[in-house]
Design a protein around this motif. Structure first.
Motif, PDB file in Angstrom:
ATOM      1  N   UNK A   1      -9.852 -13.089   0.922  1.00 25.24           N
ATOM      2  CA  UNK A   1      -9.716 -11.936   1.800  1.00 25.24           C
ATOM      3  C   UNK A   1     -10.490 -10.756   1.205  1.00 25.24           C
ATOM      4  N   UNK A   2     -10.820  -9.819   2.073  1.00 23.22           N
ATOM      5  CA  UNK A   2     -11.294  -8.525   1.619  1.00 23.22           C
ATOM      6  C   UNK A   2     -10.544  -7.466   2.415  1.00 23.22           C
ATOM      7  N   UNK A   3     -10.453  -6.260   1.837  1.00 19.99           N
ATOM      8  CA  UNK A   3      -9.626  -5.233   2.468  1.00 19.99           C
ATOM      9  C   UNK A   3     -10.257  -3.860   2.291  1.00 19.99           C
TER      10      UNK A   3
ATOM     11  N   UNK B   1      -4.389  -0.096   6.278  1.00 12.82           N
ATOM     12  CA  UNK B   1      -5.022  -1.227   5.600  1.00 12.82           C
ATOM     13  C   UNK B   1      -5.689  -2.109   6.644  1.00 12.82           C
ATOM     14  N   UNK B   2      -6.948  -2.435   6.400  1.00  9.83           N
ATOM     15  CA  UNK B   2      -7.678  -3.374   7.255  1.00  9.83           C
ATOM     16  C   UNK B   2      -8.038  -4.576   6.392  1.00  9.83           C
TER      17      UNK B   2
ATOM     18  N   UNK C   1       3.315  -2.786   3.521  1.00  6.01           N
ATOM     19  CA  UNK C   1       4.693  -2.709   3.032  1.00  6.01           C
ATOM     20  C   UNK C   1       4.754  -2.902   1.522  1.00  6.01           C
ATOM     21  N   UNK C   2       3.976  -3.847   0.998  1.00  5.40           N
ATOM     22  CA  UNK C   2       3.958  -4.083  -0.449  1.00  5.40           C
ATOM     23  C   UNK C   2       3.417  -2.865  -1.195  1.00  5.40           C
ATOM     24  N   UNK C   3       2.378  -2.240  -0.654  1.00  3.94           N
ATOM     25  CA  UNK C   3       1.812  -1.044  -1.283  1.00  3.94           C
ATOM     26  C   UNK C   3       2.818   0.102  -1.246  1.00  3.94           C
ATOM     27  N   UNK C   4       3.480   0.302  -0.102  1.00 11.32           N
ATOM     28  CA  UNK C   4       4.476   1.372   0.003  1.00 11.32           C
ATOM     29  C   UNK C   4       5.649   1.145  -0.952  1.00 11.32           C
TER      30      UNK C   4
ATOM     31  N   UNK D   1      -0.384  -9.680   8.627  1.00 10.15           N
ATOM     32  CA  UNK D   1      -0.852  -9.759   7.235  1.00 10.15           C
ATOM     33  C   UNK D   1      -1.141  -8.357   6.708  1.00 10.15           C
ATOM     34  N   UNK D   2      -1.822  -7.550   7.500  1.00 10.63           N
ATOM     35  CA  UNK D   2      -2.108  -6.171   7.088  1.00 10.63           C
ATOM     36  C   UNK D   2      -0.809  -5.384   6.934  1.00 10.63           C
TER      37      UNK D   2
END
Length: 177
Positions: free
Chosen positions: A124-126, A142-143, A161-164, A155-156
Protein backbone atom coordinates in the motif's frame (compact mmCIF):
# COMPACT_ATOMS: atom_id res chain seq x y z
CA UNK A 1 -2.98 107.51 -14.78
CA UNK A 2 -6.58 106.38 -14.84
CA UNK A 3 -5.79 104.15 -17.83
CA UNK A 4 -2.98 102.43 -15.93
CA UNK A 5 -5.22 101.97 -12.91
CA UNK A 6 -7.99 100.47 -15.09
CA UNK A 7 -5.50 98.09 -16.71
CA UNK A 8 -4.19 97.05 -13.30
CA UNK A 9 -7.74 96.48 -12.01
CA UNK A 10 -8.62 94.45 -15.13
CA UNK A 11 -5.47 92.38 -14.66
CA UNK A 12 -6.41 91.75 -11.01
CA UNK A 13 -9.94 90.67 -11.96
CA UNK A 14 -8.60 88.38 -14.70
CA UNK A 15 -6.11 86.83 -12.26
CA UNK A 16 -8.89 86.25 -9.70
CA UNK A 17 -11.10 84.62 -12.33
CA UNK A 18 -8.34 82.29 -13.54
CA UNK A 19 -7.38 81.39 -9.98
CA UNK A 20 -11.04 80.68 -9.20
CA UNK A 21 -11.22 78.08 -11.97
CA UNK A 22 -8.55 75.90 -10.42
CA UNK A 23 -8.75 73.51 -7.51
CA UNK A 24 -7.70 74.86 -4.13
CA UNK A 25 -6.50 78.22 -5.32
CA UNK A 26 -5.46 81.22 -3.32
CA UNK A 27 -9.11 82.13 -2.65
CA UNK A 28 -9.90 78.98 -0.68
CA UNK A 29 -10.66 76.44 -3.36
CA UNK A 30 -13.76 75.66 -5.19
CA UNK A 31 -13.58 76.61 -8.82
CA UNK A 32 -15.01 74.92 -11.83
CA UNK A 33 -13.63 71.45 -10.94
CA UNK A 34 -14.35 71.49 -7.24
CA UNK A 35 -17.53 69.40 -7.21
CA UNK A 36 -17.92 65.65 -7.23
CA UNK A 37 -17.10 65.47 -10.92
CA UNK A 38 -13.80 67.27 -10.31
CA UNK A 39 -12.91 64.84 -7.54
CA UNK A 40 -13.82 61.91 -9.79
CA UNK A 41 -11.57 63.29 -12.52
CA UNK A 42 -8.66 63.70 -10.13
CA UNK A 43 -9.19 60.20 -8.69
CA UNK A 44 -9.31 58.70 -12.19
CA UNK A 45 -6.14 60.55 -13.16
CA UNK A 46 -4.39 59.41 -9.99
CA UNK A 47 -5.46 55.78 -10.58
CA UNK A 48 -4.30 55.89 -14.21
CA UNK A 49 -0.95 57.36 -13.17
CA UNK A 50 -0.51 54.69 -10.47
CA UNK A 51 -1.44 51.89 -12.90
CA UNK A 52 1.13 53.19 -15.39
CA UNK A 53 3.81 53.15 -12.68
CA UNK A 54 2.83 49.58 -11.71
CA UNK A 55 3.03 48.43 -15.35
CA UNK A 56 6.45 50.03 -15.70
CA UNK A 57 7.61 48.21 -12.59
CA UNK A 58 8.45 51.41 -10.71
CA UNK A 59 6.13 50.63 -7.80
CA UNK A 60 4.97 47.21 -6.58
CA UNK A 61 1.50 45.95 -7.41
CA UNK A 62 -0.47 45.86 -4.13
CA UNK A 63 -2.62 42.97 -5.38
CA UNK A 64 0.33 40.75 -6.26
CA UNK A 65 1.27 37.97 -3.88
CA UNK A 66 4.75 36.51 -3.62
CA UNK A 67 6.43 33.81 -1.59
CA UNK A 68 7.82 36.52 0.68
CA UNK A 69 4.29 37.36 1.85
CA UNK A 70 4.39 34.15 3.89
CA UNK A 71 7.23 35.57 5.98
CA UNK A 72 5.76 39.03 6.52
CA UNK A 73 4.56 38.19 10.02
CA UNK A 74 0.92 38.89 9.25
CA UNK A 75 -1.60 37.01 11.33
CA UNK A 76 -3.58 35.75 8.36
CA UNK A 77 -5.12 32.33 9.18
CA UNK A 78 -4.65 31.22 5.59
CA UNK A 79 -0.87 31.50 5.81
CA UNK A 80 -0.22 30.51 9.40
CA UNK A 81 -0.77 26.77 9.27
CA UNK A 82 -0.73 24.82 12.48
CA UNK A 83 -0.34 21.07 12.53
CA UNK A 84 -1.13 18.85 15.50
CA UNK A 85 2.17 17.33 16.55
CA UNK A 86 0.52 14.27 18.11
CA UNK A 87 -1.28 13.41 14.86
CA UNK A 88 1.91 14.05 12.90
CA UNK A 89 4.03 11.75 15.10
CA UNK A 90 1.31 9.10 15.33
CA UNK A 91 1.05 9.02 11.53
CA UNK A 92 4.77 8.41 11.25
CA UNK A 93 4.62 5.67 13.90
CA UNK A 94 1.54 3.84 12.59
CA UNK A 95 2.70 3.88 8.97
CA UNK A 96 6.36 3.20 9.76
CA UNK A 97 6.36 0.17 7.42
CA UNK A 98 5.99 2.58 4.48
CA UNK A 99 8.90 4.74 3.34
CA UNK A 100 8.35 8.48 3.67
CA UNK A 101 8.59 10.04 0.20
CA UNK A 102 7.73 13.61 1.12
CA UNK A 103 6.78 15.44 4.28
CA UNK A 104 5.79 19.07 4.65
CA UNK A 105 5.17 20.07 8.27
CA UNK A 106 4.01 23.54 7.21
CA UNK A 107 1.07 22.23 5.19
CA UNK A 108 0.58 19.02 7.18
CA UNK A 109 1.05 16.58 4.29
CA UNK A 110 3.00 13.32 4.54
CA UNK A 111 3.35 11.11 1.45
CA UNK A 112 4.35 7.53 1.95
CA UNK A 113 5.67 5.17 -0.72
CA UNK A 114 4.62 1.56 -1.24
CA UNK A 115 5.13 -0.69 1.76
CA UNK A 116 3.77 -4.02 2.93
CA UNK A 117 2.26 -4.07 6.43
CA UNK A 118 3.60 -6.67 8.88
CA UNK A 119 1.90 -9.97 8.19
CA UNK A 120 0.34 -8.66 4.99
CA UNK A 121 0.81 -9.66 1.37
CA UNK A 122 -0.36 -6.55 -0.44
CA UNK A 123 1.66 -3.32 -0.72
CA UNK A 124 0.00 0.00 0.00
CA UNK A 125 0.91 3.64 -0.23
CA UNK A 126 -0.74 6.49 1.64
CA UNK A 127 -1.03 10.23 1.91
CA UNK A 128 -1.81 11.73 5.30
CA UNK A 129 -3.14 15.28 5.63
CA UNK A 130 -3.20 16.85 9.10
CA UNK A 131 -5.33 19.92 8.50
CA UNK A 132 -6.07 21.33 11.94
CA UNK A 133 -4.23 21.77 15.24
CA UNK A 134 -7.04 20.05 17.17
CA UNK A 135 -6.71 16.42 18.17
CA UNK A 136 -9.98 15.38 16.53
CA UNK A 137 -11.10 13.11 13.72
CA UNK A 138 -11.94 16.08 11.48
CA UNK A 139 -8.29 17.14 11.64
CA UNK A 140 -7.02 14.04 9.86
CA UNK A 141 -7.47 12.76 6.29
CA UNK A 142 -5.88 9.58 4.98
CA UNK A 143 -5.88 8.41 1.37
CA UNK A 144 -4.72 4.84 0.74
CA UNK A 145 -3.94 3.10 -2.53
CA UNK A 146 -2.69 -0.37 -3.44
CA UNK A 147 -0.79 -1.34 -6.56
CA UNK A 148 -4.11 -2.44 -8.02
CA UNK A 149 -5.80 0.92 -7.44
CA UNK A 150 -7.82 2.56 -4.73
CA UNK A 151 -8.78 0.60 -1.64
CA UNK A 152 -12.07 0.69 0.22
CA UNK A 153 -12.90 3.61 2.46
CA UNK A 154 -13.02 1.20 5.41
CA UNK A 155 -9.28 0.56 5.14
CA UNK A 156 -8.57 4.30 5.21
CA UNK A 157 -10.98 4.69 8.15
CA UNK A 158 -9.19 1.93 10.09
CA UNK A 159 -5.84 3.66 9.51
CA UNK A 160 -7.32 7.01 10.61
CA UNK A 161 -8.68 5.37 13.79
CA UNK A 162 -5.30 3.78 14.54
CA UNK A 163 -3.53 7.12 14.06
CA UNK A 164 -6.06 8.94 16.29
CA UNK A 165 -5.75 6.28 19.01
CA UNK A 166 -1.95 6.45 18.92
CA UNK A 167 -2.02 10.28 18.98
CA UNK A 168 -4.20 10.22 22.11
CA UNK A 169 -1.79 7.73 23.73
CA UNK A 170 1.17 9.99 22.94
CA UNK A 171 -0.63 13.02 24.38
CA UNK A 172 -1.49 11.14 27.59
CA UNK A 173 2.11 9.94 27.88
CA UNK A 174 3.41 13.50 27.44
CA UNK A 175 1.00 14.91 30.03
CA UNK A 176 2.28 12.44 32.63
CA UNK A 177 5.85 13.68 32.29
Amino acid sequence: MVGKLAKLAALGVATALVAGCGGNGMFGGGGLFSGERGQELRAEQRAAREQALIEEGLIPDPGRETIFDLFSGAEDPNTNVEVNRYLWNASLEILDFMPVEAADPFSGVIQFGYGTPPGGRQAYRATVYVQDPALEARSLRVAVQSRGGAVSRDVARQIEDAILTRARQIRIRDSNL
